[in-house]
Motif scaffolding. Structure first.
Motif, PDB file in Angstrom:
ATOM      1  N   VAL A 215      33.979  41.189  48.432  1.00 48.16           N
ATOM      2  CA  VAL A 215      33.655  40.043  47.610  1.00 48.16           C
ATOM      3  C   VAL A 215      34.811  39.642  46.504  1.00 48.16           C
ATOM      4  O   VAL A 215      35.074  40.425  45.561  1.00 48.16           O
ATOM      5  CB  VAL A 215      32.324  39.748  46.827  1.00 48.16           C
ATOM      6  CG1 VAL A 215      32.075  38.465  46.098  1.00 48.16           C
ATOM      7  CG2 VAL A 215      31.095  40.246  47.759  1.00 48.16           C
ATOM      8  N   GLY A 216      35.835  38.829  46.958  1.00 44.37           N
ATOM      9  CA  GLY A 216      37.136  38.530  46.348  1.00 44.37           C
ATOM     10  C   GLY A 216      38.295  38.869  47.156  1.00 44.37           C
ATOM     11  O   GLY A 216      38.338  39.935  47.634  1.00 44.37           O
TER      12      GLY A 216
ATOM     13  N   SER B 255      29.634  35.225  44.344  1.00 51.74           N
ATOM     14  CA  SER B 255      28.670  35.651  43.189  1.00 51.74           C
ATOM     15  C   SER B 255      27.576  35.107  43.476  1.00 51.74           C
ATOM     16  O   SER B 255      26.372  35.262  42.554  1.00 51.74           O
ATOM     17  CB  SER B 255      29.417  35.159  41.884  1.00 51.74           C
ATOM     18  OG  SER B 255      29.545  33.660  41.842  1.00 51.74           O
ATOM     19  N   SER B 256      27.376  34.051  44.289  1.00 53.42           N
ATOM     20  CA  SER B 256      26.037  33.269  44.447  1.00 53.42           C
ATOM     21  C   SER B 256      25.063  34.202  45.456  1.00 53.42           C
ATOM     22  O   SER B 256      25.521  34.463  46.531  1.00 53.42           O
ATOM     23  CB  SER B 256      26.156  31.946  45.099  1.00 53.42           C
ATOM     24  OG  SER B 256      25.084  31.383  45.551  1.00 53.42           O
TER      25      SER B 256
ATOM     26  N   PRO C  45      32.485  44.420  45.314  1.00 47.13           N
ATOM     27  CA  PRO C  45      32.775  43.392  44.458  1.00 47.13           C
ATOM     28  C   PRO C  45      34.270  43.453  43.956  1.00 47.13           C
ATOM     29  O   PRO C  45      34.359  44.327  43.210  1.00 47.13           O
ATOM     30  CB  PRO C  45      31.754  43.389  43.592  1.00 47.13           C
ATOM     31  CG  PRO C  45      30.824  44.282  44.083  1.00 47.13           C
ATOM     32  CD  PRO C  45      31.540  45.449  44.784  1.00 47.13           C
ATOM     33  N   LEU C  46      35.107  42.678  44.170  1.00 45.76           N
ATOM     34  CA  LEU C  46      36.656  42.813  43.708  1.00 45.76           C
ATOM     35  C   LEU C  46      37.050  41.333  43.250  1.00 45.76           C
ATOM     36  O   LEU C  46      38.285  41.261  43.087  1.00 45.76           O
ATOM     37  CB  LEU C  46      37.359  42.658  44.932  1.00 45.76           C
ATOM     38  CG  LEU C  46      37.260  44.196  45.784  1.00 45.76           C
ATOM     39  CD1 LEU C  46      38.070  44.266  47.068  1.00 45.76           C
ATOM     40  CD2 LEU C  46      37.706  45.346  45.123  1.00 45.76           C
TER      41      LEU C  46
ATOM     42  N   GLU D  40      30.945  39.207  36.856  1.00 40.01           N
ATOM     43  CA  GLU D  40      30.462  38.864  38.278  1.00 40.01           C
ATOM     44  C   GLU D  40      30.352  40.159  39.127  1.00 40.01           C
ATOM     45  O   GLU D  40      29.286  40.357  40.137  1.00 40.01           O
ATOM     46  CB  GLU D  40      31.517  37.925  38.939  1.00 40.01           C
ATOM     47  CG  GLU D  40      31.510  36.578  38.272  1.00 40.01           C
ATOM     48  CD  GLU D  40      32.180  35.516  39.183  1.00 40.01           C
ATOM     49  OE1 GLU D  40      32.984  35.889  40.178  1.00 40.01           O
ATOM     50  OE2 GLU D  40      32.174  34.283  39.143  1.00 40.01           O
ATOM     51  N   ASN D  41      31.039  41.008  39.113  1.00 42.38           N
ATOM     52  CA  ASN D  41      31.055  42.302  40.087  1.00 42.38           C
ATOM     53  C   ASN D  41      29.845  43.039  39.445  1.00 42.38           C
ATOM     54  O   ASN D  41      29.368  43.575  40.484  1.00 42.38           O
ATOM     55  CB  ASN D  41      32.542  42.924  39.751  1.00 42.38           C
ATOM     56  CG  ASN D  41      33.646  42.244  40.282  1.00 42.38           C
ATOM     57  OD1 ASN D  41      33.469  41.462  41.068  1.00 42.38           O
ATOM     58  ND2 ASN D  41      34.630  42.892  39.649  1.00 42.38           N
TER      59      ASN D  41
END
Length: 454
Positions: free
Chosen positions: A234-235, A282-283, A300-301, A307-308
């Motif tokens: 994510v990211g 983030s959703s 998560p990045l 958010e992470n």
């Protein structure tokens, strides 16, 4: 040693703090007057306000007489220029932070021309750390010693584990693997245990073992030992850019969720075998839509720690087996306790530890025998690798007959290419390397510092 750091941002501050604790004389060059004042007031270093790529500023900071200059500004070009100027002024050792992948690819060819002692890339370090952890999902942290032949790994003792309720002196009889528990974290406190220590569920332990024994260790402890084959990142920033090719080469299926459309277009062209999704990772609804529950791992990045944190907590809540979370502010890591994440990845701390290890190696050439240092248990303990030389005391004496200072454990010996998890009859010999684990705050600059009085 006299060390000048150009750039007082997050990484510069962290490294200055670490080196100051190692009793080095540190001067930080920072362009922002308020930041420069804050650094000098907060940690035991001096600051110089100015542009670190200007000769006069470097002279004011004492670069011509420094043993090492480290350039850590936000600009790769500025860091390389600062290092070139430092060498021109007579500083023989320089380190530059270089984050751009294209610059990193050509540094090997340009290292001599730039006269860099070392280039450090926080995002690349983080990507390598994440990749290592994805290969052994049971471990929350892995540190390598003895030329890659030994590792110290972190794992959690769970209810029903073969380790739950086990007295450490009985460990080999129970799991039949050459391994040593060198640190136990219980209720936030780090302990270096002896053979009478009784493990219990909830403990986080650091285990020393030969690298060749890691698979057997996971099998005997009934841990998840198959690497993660389906991963969501994510990211899609720099860490993802370094990590994606590593994962694809290992046969991992990679899905990247990135909300910046231009970045998505770039990643899609850069890594066509990865599944790049342009959306807000983030959703929770987006994560569910892309089948997060079926993933082996979520990483998560994003550029926002908050958010992470939320992504990691959600992934763990719905049962994702492995969650690795990037955080810039490591104090947030405490919020991820109670299984909300397997590991916290901090580019800042990885960079700091790498540079401190380099400084230790420089000291080694000046008479100290320390080779490598790794922080354990959130900095509450350290693993240090030393060279055993002819000047080391008590050579050839069985370990059972040695009197060591309290809070020190000999975790492994590297002898003749073989890793030894030591017992009472083993001994130190010239030419060996030895890994020691100590409580934090000890100053061990020579192997002879570990011995108590007779």
């Amino acid at each position: 040693m006299n060390i000048v750091i150009v750039g007082g941002g997050k990484i510069g501050f962290s490294i200055a703090q670490e080196l100051a604790l190692e009793n080095h004389d540190v001067i930080v060059v920072e362009k922002d007057p308020e930041r420069a004042a804050f650094i000098e007031e907060t940690i035991d270093v001096m600051s110089v306000c100015g542009n670190g790529a200007v000769m006069d500023v470097q002279r004011r900071a004492g670069v011509p007489d420094a043993d090492l200059m480290i350039a850590l500004t936000a600009g790769d070009e500025l860091n390389q220029l600062a290092c070139m100027i430092a060498r021109k002024l007579g500083c023989q050792n320089t380190i530059a932070r270089v984050r751009d992948r294209e610059y990193s690819m050509q540094l090997h060819e340009l290292k001599d021309e730039l006269r860099l002692s070392m280039a450090i890339n926080p995002e690349q370090l983080a990507a390598r750390e994440i990749f290592k952890l994805l290969q052994f999902p049971a471990f929350m942290k892995r540190d390598t010693f003895a030329e890659g032949k030994a590792e110290i790994v972190e794992l959690e003792v769970t209810e029903g584990s073969p380790l739950d309720g086990l007295r450490l002196m009985d460990m080999y009889n129970k799991i039949r693997v050459r391994a040593l528990v060198c640190v136990v974290v219980r209720n936030g406190e780090a302990v270096i245990p002896d053979g009478n220590f009784l493990l219990s569920a909830g403990d986080r332990i650091y285990v020393t073992a030969p690298a060749t024994e890691l698979v057997r260790l996971t099998h005997e402890l009934r841990l998840r030992n198959k690497k993660s084959k389906n991963v969501i990142l994510v990211g899609g920033g720099r860490i993802a850019e370094y990590l994606i090719p590593m994962l694809l080469r290992s046969g991992t299926r990679v899905k990247v969720i990135e909300k910046n459309r231009q970045r998505c277009i770039y990643l899609d062209e850069y890594a066509p075998d990865a599944d790049v999704i342009c959306s807000d990772g983030s959703s929770q609804s987006v994560l569910k839509l892309h089948n997060i529950a079926a993933m082996d791992a979520v990483v998560p990045l994003t550029n926002m720690d908050e958010e992470n944190l939320l992504i990691a907590m959600f992934a763990r809540k719905i049962g994702v087996p492995q969650v690795l979370t990037k955080l810039n502010r490591v104090e947030y890591g405490e919020m991820l306790c109670a299984r909300d994440a397997d590991s916290v990845i901090s580019p800042k701390l990885l960079s700091s530890h790498t540079i401190v290890s380099y400084v230790r190696a420089m000291e080694n050439t000046e008479g100290s025998a320390v080779m490598t240092i790794r922080k354990l248990a959130g900095g509450k303990a350290e693993a240090q690798e030393f060279a055993v030389t002819d000047t080391t005391k008590n050579l050839g004496v069985p370990l059972m007959d040695l009197k060591l200072k309290s809070g020190i454990l000999i975790a492994c010996i590297h002898h003749g290419g073989k890793v030894i998890i030591p017992g009472g009859h083993d001994m130190l010999q010239s030419g060996d390397t030895v890994v020691l684990v100590t409580t934090a705050g000890r100053s061990l600059l020579d192997l002879n510092d570990i011995f108590g009085r007779e």
